[in-house]
Design an enzyme around this catalytic site. Structure first.
Site, PDB file in Angstrom:
ATOM      1  N   ASP A   1      -7.819  -4.599  -0.926  1.00 50.85           N
ATOM      2  CA  ASP A   1      -7.997  -5.385  -1.409  1.00 50.85           C
ATOM      3  C   ASP A   1      -7.897  -7.430  -1.460  1.00 50.85           C
ATOM      4  OD1 ASP A   1      -8.185  -3.126  -2.833  1.00 50.85           O
ATOM      5  OD2 ASP A   1      -6.368  -3.071  -2.878  1.00 50.85           O
TER       6      ASP A   1
ATOM      7  N   HIS B   1       1.168  -0.809  -0.250  1.00 57.30           N
ATOM      8  CA  HIS B   1      -0.054   0.380   0.331  1.00 57.30           C
ATOM      9  C   HIS B   1       0.825   0.772   0.187  1.00 57.30           C
ATOM     10  CE1 HIS B   1      -2.998   2.463   1.049  1.00 57.30           C
ATOM     11  NE2 HIS B   1      -4.183   1.956   0.742  1.00 57.30           N
TER      12      HIS B   1
END
Length: 433
Positions: free
Chosen positions: A378, A330
């Site tokens: 995700d 991320h």
């Protein structure tokens, strides 16, 4: 200590206000807010030192937009000052969407929403600092006496369903959502009313229409957005635990500060594009594999791991091809995404021992063995849709429906700001003749 406003500080440094705020985001300058919360103040002494030293040039300039919606912490977002993870465990999506749109108590019902057959979360405790009432659900700015589920008119829904005829049966839900948004906008005579109350009403109508116009695969078990969305993404009934996880996912994904799709949506809103055009802009960006489309990539990764021992090969092949592993890493949360951790925990509690969870754990272990980045939300979303038996691309659809709430919250700020967002390019082409 003397404190000066942004205009004075910018003039002293010889920079634009946007550059001044970029210095703040990069840690070059510190700021505080005035007592009324309307102005940013800077230390005159710190500005003077920076002016003598010269402008920092070690990093490229950044676009900085002031916003009161979402703050990003070390591993999680906070919605208007409230921990998003806490909201995911105590609130439904509709309540959180209204919290993002406005903290104005006049737009909240004094009574709780009607109970569904499978309540997604326990009610908030009295110690919870956020408003505990439910949002208004009608197009009328004045809240009705009895809260009702979010709805879109039947005529608009029929038009949105008709527009999908002839589309391939295996079309991903995200592609359908773009068609639905266009039709819903064309049928809304109030789309150009950009005051906060009207935009919130448009948001309720739009989100309800986006969900209800998708092909129905099972019978909804209630009237909440989460329950109705489940029936459009999964051919079998929801279990209470997995429905709880879907509700949490909607809350966790509702906003994430200036993510790529949100920045695009804000630019559209700054040009006074209507809310449907704003959402279409966001949807166009969201599907990229480096944004909301990452859950689809993670979904396909999990599908390759029919049994745990296949995880090593699935990861190794992607590493050899130089591909980014979808669902991991991320740009903001360098040490782990707490949203993903919470969502994975909810899925594990809802379906202990499920073979898709076992496959996911094997992928996580292989990534850690290789010292590759940690999982993000995700990957957790892909695990949720796989365990639930949802259709291909369901994670993107959950992400998109959730993020509509955030896009419209940011649009409201731009409508109120009333100035066009105009980025500038640093020209690197041939010399101008």
């Amino acid at each position: 200590m003397e404190w000066i406003d942004a205009a004075t500080a910018s003039e002293r440094l010889g920079v634009k206000p946007a550059t001044l705020y970029a210095y703040v985001s990069r840690g070059v300058l510190q700021r505080r807010h005035s007592e009324d919360g309307r102005r940013s103040l800077f230390s005159a002494e710190e500005i003077e030192r920076l002016a003598r030293r010269g402008r920092p040039r070690s990093q490229p300039p950044e676009l900085v937009i002031e916003s009161a919606i979402t703050a990003l912490g070390v591993d999680r977002p906070h919605y208007r000052g409230i921990d998003a993870l806490g909201l995911a465990l105590t609130s439904d999506f509709e309540t959180v969407a209204a919290w993002l749109w406005t903290a104005d108590p006049s737009l909240w019902h004094p009574s709780p929403p009607p109970p569904s057959t499978t309540p997604p979360h326990p009610p908030a405790t009295s110690a919870d600092p956020r408003p505990s009432a439910a949002p208004a659900h009608q197009r009328d700015p004045q809240p009705p006496a009895t809260p009702e589920p979010w709805r879109c008119e039947d005529d608009a829904l029929r038009a949105a369903v008709t527009a999908q005829r002839g589309l391939p049966d295996d079309l991903l839900p995200l592609d359908r959502l773009q068609v639905i948004t266009t039709v819903l906008g064309a049928s809304d005579s109030l789309r150009y009313q950009l005051d906060p109350v009207s935009v919130a009403a448009t948001g309720r109508r739009m989100i309800a229409g986006l969900v209800d116009a998708l092909p129905q695969l099972s019978e909804p078990q209630g009237d909440s957005i989460a329950e109705r969305l489940w029936s459009r993404l999964c051919p079998r009934p929801a279990t209470p635990g997995l429905l709880n996880a879907v509700q949490a996912a909607l809350v966790l994904l509702a906003d994430h500060e200036l993510a790529a799709s949100t920045l695009a949506a804000r630019v559209a809103a700054s040009a006074k594009a209507d809310p449907y055009a704003v959402v279409l802009t966001g949807l166009g960006v969201l599907g990229g594999p480096l944004h909301g489309g990452a859950s689809y990539g993670a979904e396909r990764l999990l599908a390759e791991v029919a049994e745990p021992r296949q995880a090593a090969r699935a990861i190794a092949e992607r590493v050899r091809r130089g591909e980014r592993i979808p669902g991991f890493g991320h740009s903001v949360y360098k040490n782990g995404d707490a949203r993903g951790a919470l969502l994975l925990d909810l899925v594990k509690e809802a379906a202990p021992g499920h073979d898709r969870i076992t496959a996911g754990v094997a992928v996580l272990e292989e990534m850690r063995r290789r010292r590759l980045p940690e999982r993000n939300v995700d990957f957790a979303l892909a695990t949720l849709t796989a365990v639930s038996g949802m259709v291909s691309g369901a994670g993107e659809a959950i992400f998109a429906v959730a993020r509509v709430a955030g896009w419209l919250a940011h649009a409201m700020e731009e409508y109120d700001r009333g100035a066009l967002l105009r980025l500038r390019a640093s020209y690197t082409g041939p010399p101008v003749k």
